[in-house]
Enzyme design. Structure first.
Site, PDB file in Angstrom:
ATOM      1  N   GLY A 160     -87.717  95.900 -26.373  1.00  0.00           N
ATOM      2  CA  GLY A 160     -88.021  95.018 -27.304  1.00  0.00           C
ATOM      3  C   GLY A 160     -87.951  93.403 -26.847  1.00  0.00           C
ATOM      4  O   GLY A 160     -87.182  92.998 -26.585  1.00  0.00           O
ATOM      5  N   GLY A 210     -88.509  90.993 -28.564  1.00  0.00           N
ATOM      6  CA  GLY A 210     -88.433  90.125 -29.698  1.00  0.00           C
ATOM      7  C   GLY A 210     -87.232  89.052 -29.512  1.00  0.00           C
ATOM      8  O   GLY A 210     -87.049  88.533 -28.402  1.00  0.00           O
ATOM      9  N   ILE A 222     -83.915  88.928 -30.127  1.00  0.00           N
ATOM     10  CA  ILE A 222     -82.798  89.275 -29.246  1.00  0.00           C
ATOM     11  C   ILE A 222     -83.014  89.467 -27.968  1.00  0.00           C
ATOM     12  O   ILE A 222     -82.294  89.274 -27.106  1.00  0.00           O
ATOM     13  CB  ILE A 222     -82.040  90.347 -29.946  1.00  0.00           C
ATOM     14  CG1 ILE A 222     -81.600  90.033 -31.353  1.00  0.00           C
ATOM     15  CG2 ILE A 222     -80.901  90.954 -28.991  1.00  0.00           C
ATOM     16  CD1 ILE A 222     -80.656  91.191 -32.112  1.00  0.00           C
ATOM     17  N   GLY A 245     -85.295  95.525 -33.506  1.00  0.00           N
ATOM     18  CA  GLY A 245     -85.496  94.934 -34.974  1.00  0.00           C
ATOM     19  C   GLY A 245     -84.126  95.471 -35.676  1.00  0.00           C
ATOM     20  O   GLY A 245     -83.130  96.191 -35.151  1.00  0.00           O
ATOM     21  N   ASP A 253     -80.240  89.594 -45.289  1.00  0.00           N
ATOM     22  CA  ASP A 253     -80.789  90.739 -44.496  1.00  0.00           C
ATOM     23  C   ASP A 253     -81.168  91.985 -45.569  1.00  0.00           C
ATOM     24  O   ASP A 253     -82.152  92.630 -45.114  1.00  0.00           O
ATOM     25  CB  ASP A 253     -80.169  90.997 -43.469  1.00  0.00           C
ATOM     26  CG  ASP A 253     -80.221  89.969 -42.328  1.00  0.00           C
ATOM     27  OD1 ASP A 253     -80.931  88.898 -42.321  1.00  0.00           O
ATOM     28  OD2 ASP A 253     -79.724  89.920 -41.157  1.00  0.00           O
ATOM     29  N   ALA A 271     -79.942  83.460 -40.685  1.00  0.00           N
ATOM     30  CA  ALA A 271     -78.674  83.145 -41.508  1.00  0.00           C
ATOM     31  C   ALA A 271     -78.864  82.069 -42.627  1.00  0.00           C
ATOM     32  O   ALA A 271     -78.453  82.426 -43.701  1.00  0.00           O
ATOM     33  CB  ALA A 271     -77.759  82.736 -40.423  1.00  0.00           C
ATOM     34  N   HIS A 315     -87.461  55.289 -29.934  1.00  0.00           N
ATOM     35  CA  HIS A 315     -88.092  55.450 -28.620  1.00  0.00           C
ATOM     36  C   HIS A 315     -86.996  55.122 -27.729  1.00  0.00           C
ATOM     37  O   HIS A 315     -86.155  54.244 -27.769  1.00  0.00           O
ATOM     38  CB  HIS A 315     -89.171  54.213 -28.510  1.00  0.00           C
ATOM     39  CG  HIS A 315     -89.343  54.501 -26.902  1.00  0.00           C
ATOM     40  ND1 HIS A 315     -90.452  55.541 -26.538  1.00  0.00           N
ATOM     41  CD2 HIS A 315     -89.516  53.554 -25.958  1.00  0.00           C
ATOM     42  CE1 HIS A 315     -90.774  55.334 -25.147  1.00  0.00           C
ATOM     43  NE2 HIS A 315     -90.219  53.902 -24.875  1.00  0.00           N
TER      44      HIS A 315
END
Ligand code: FAD
Ligand code: NAI
Length: 475
Positions: free
Chosen positions: A190, A192, A194, A281, A322, A330, A454
């Site tokens: 994966g 993604g 993580i 996931g 979730d 979070a 700046h």
């Protein structure tokens, strides 16, 4: 006789603990039930985020970046370091200490705000005027009553069918945060969030990292321009071996190694790793929650069904974080927690899911809010774009972090900002300006007319806004 509360929150992650604190602040008698335990079996508040997610991963990202800096970046500053060595145990101990400070802190916040904290697994057992929840801990069960229920039970790692996660050789996020030594070869399934974050940590510490991704596209949710440049940096400069279109066909775990067989563009490859991280996931967590006993419904993917104010179809039962639709982040969970607590108290709580910022804490960081260029094209929205590279930023040069750019997308007719995408140093901090601007309905011209300090990285945001009207001042 069951103890009665105005509000029972099930789950003490960033959704649940924030909801409980806000409800108590609003004068509601509130209990928060949580079953998470640290590896030594002690109750540990804070859910995935504090225990095995956001906080420990960011601690390791920082430590591994420091190691990388001292080995490869300090020379540019004229600083020569000799005899540099890595103490993984000390690195893990630092991470664990940070986690303990935060998880312990929630207990103190609960006391300060008069939230009752219960350790154990919460299960809805009966509806009616007041909901009954059975809380089961090591010492048995207790039943409590609550007029309102907020479900904040979070998510768990998705697994590859028939591949057992033992968190020794084959790991999810829990194991990936606690390798006691740097693997010489690390496999990640994966590409993604993580996969990229944890892959970067262990790559920087010396592992050879191979990332196997199922899809043909890299970082499909990000703006294509950002994903393309990130791909170049991650594969070329950082040395992550990311392979797309991989279909895992077998995983064999042995005592000291794990072999992964995968198909890729018609050929079958076998690779051996010291450890494998599975990061494909996360899935909503409603295990043994008793939803059926009160009639709360889940959708086809297991998420609790809620409306735009996090109300389930059952009166006075809400769900946040979730375990419901929307990004698994979070800050999204926490804001839903606040909104629901305020709704219960008779106020008008609401979260705008359109303007949730995303951050991937790689180096350089990736952050965005709003729509991507490819989404605008697909939606047929006319837009103008301004893109400013960090290589031209004085502050980025002084930092020695010049990779990446800020890209602003604004409506062609109204000039309203529709999306901002950043690849670069401190993108996680810079994105806030864009979130505020978009929440206030700002135009690119508004940002172009605001004075930015700046030299600062925020000047890149200013220039990107100027660029929307093709009037860069430093390019
Ligand atoms: P959770 O944090 O999952 O908490 C749910 C809690 O409820 C847990 O303690 C669980 O044990 C408990 N629980 C579940 N069922 C019951 C029950 N029946 N009874 C009692 N208790 C129960 N997000 C970010 O925004 N930024 C990041 O940098 C970030 N990094 C991450 C890194 C990793 C490795 C991972 C895995 C995730 C990361 N996330 C990050 C995602 C973030 O952790 C989640 O979006 C967030 O934790 C969700 O919060 P939540 O409150 O909905 O659920
Ligand atoms: P993810 O959804 O970000 O990525 C999973 C990847 O795995 C995708 O690219 C997907 O195509 C791929 N995949 C799925 N099945 C596969 C298979 N069988 N073989 C190979 N590849 C496969 O999920 P991830 O990385 O597990 O993280 C979960 C969630 O946790 C994130 O989506 C995010 O919501 C949250 N998180 C947030 C972080 C942050 O905010 N910085 C950090 C870490 C996690």
């Amino acid at each position: 006789m069951a103890k009665d509360f105005d509000v029972a929150v099930i789950g003490a992650g960033p959704g649940g603990y924030i909801a409980a604190i806000r409800a108590a602040q609003l004068g509601l008698n509130t209990v928060c039930i949580d079953d998470f335990e640290s590896p030594d079996g002690k109750p540990s508040l804070g859910g995935t985020c504090l225990n095995v997610g956001c906080i420990p991963s960011k601690a390791l990202l920082e430590s591994s970046e420091n190691y990388e800096r001292v080995l490869h970046k300090f020379q540019d500053h004229g600083i020569k370091a000799q005899g540099v060595s890595l103490d993984v145990a000390a690195m893990l101990a630092r991470k664990d200490k940070i986690v303990q400070q935060f998880t312990g802190g929630i207990g103190l916040l609960f006391k300060k705000n008069k939230v009752t904290s219960m350790h154990g697994h919460g299960r809805l057992i009966e509806g009616g005027e007041s909901y009954l929840i059975e809380v089961t801990g090591k010492d048995g069960s207790e039943t409590i009553g609550a007029a309102n229920v907020i479900i904040a039970t979070g998510s768990v790692a998705r697994q590859i069918p028939d591949v057992k996660v033992d968190n020794l050789r084959v790991c999810d996020n829990v194991g990936a945060l606690s390798f006691e030594e740097v693997p010489s070869k690390l496999g990640v399934v994966g590409a993604g969030v993580i996969g990229l974050e944890m892959g970067s940590v262990w790559r920087r510490l010396g592992a050879e990292v191979t990332v196997l991704e199922a899809l043909p596209t890299f970082l499909g949710a990000a703006d294509e321009g950002i994903a393309k440049e990130a791909w170049r940096i991650f594969t070329k400069s950082i040395g992550l071996d990311i392979r797309l279109r991989c279909k895992i066909s077998a995983v064999e775990t042995r005592k000291k190694a794990v072999t992964v067989q995968f198909e890729n563009d018609g050929s079958v490859t076998k690779m051996e790793f010291d450890r494998l991280v599975v990061a494909i996931g996360r899935v909503p967590n409603t295990t043994d929650l008793g939803l059926e006993s009160v009639g709360v419904k889940v959708d086809g993917r297991g998420f609790i069904e809620v409306d735009d104010r996090n109300r389930t179809a059952v009166p006075n039962i809400y769900a946040i974080g979730d375990v419901v639709r929307g990004p698994m982040l979070a800050h999204k969970s926490s804001e839903e927690g606040v909104a629901v607590a305020e709704t219960i108290a008779g106020q008008h709580g609401h979260v705008n899911l359109e303007h949730i910022p995303w951050v991937i804490y790689t180096s350089p960081e990736i952050a965005w809010v709003g729509r991507t260029e490819q989404q605008l094209k697909a939606d047929g929205v006319g837009y103008r774009s301004g893109q400013f590279p960090f290589i031209v930023s004085g502050r980025a040069r002084a930092l020695g972090e010049t990779a990446g750019f800020v890209k602003m997308l604004a409506d062609a007719q109204t000039d309203r900002i529709l999306g901002v995408h950043i690849l670069g140093p401190f993108a996680s901090e810079l994105i806030s300006e864009a979130v505020i601007a978009m929440e206030f309905g700002a135009t690119a011209e508004d940002i172009a007319r605001i004075v930015h300090a700046h030299p600062s990285l925020s000047e890149a945001m200013h220039e990107a806004a100027l660029g929307v009207d093709n009037r860069f001042l430093s390019l």
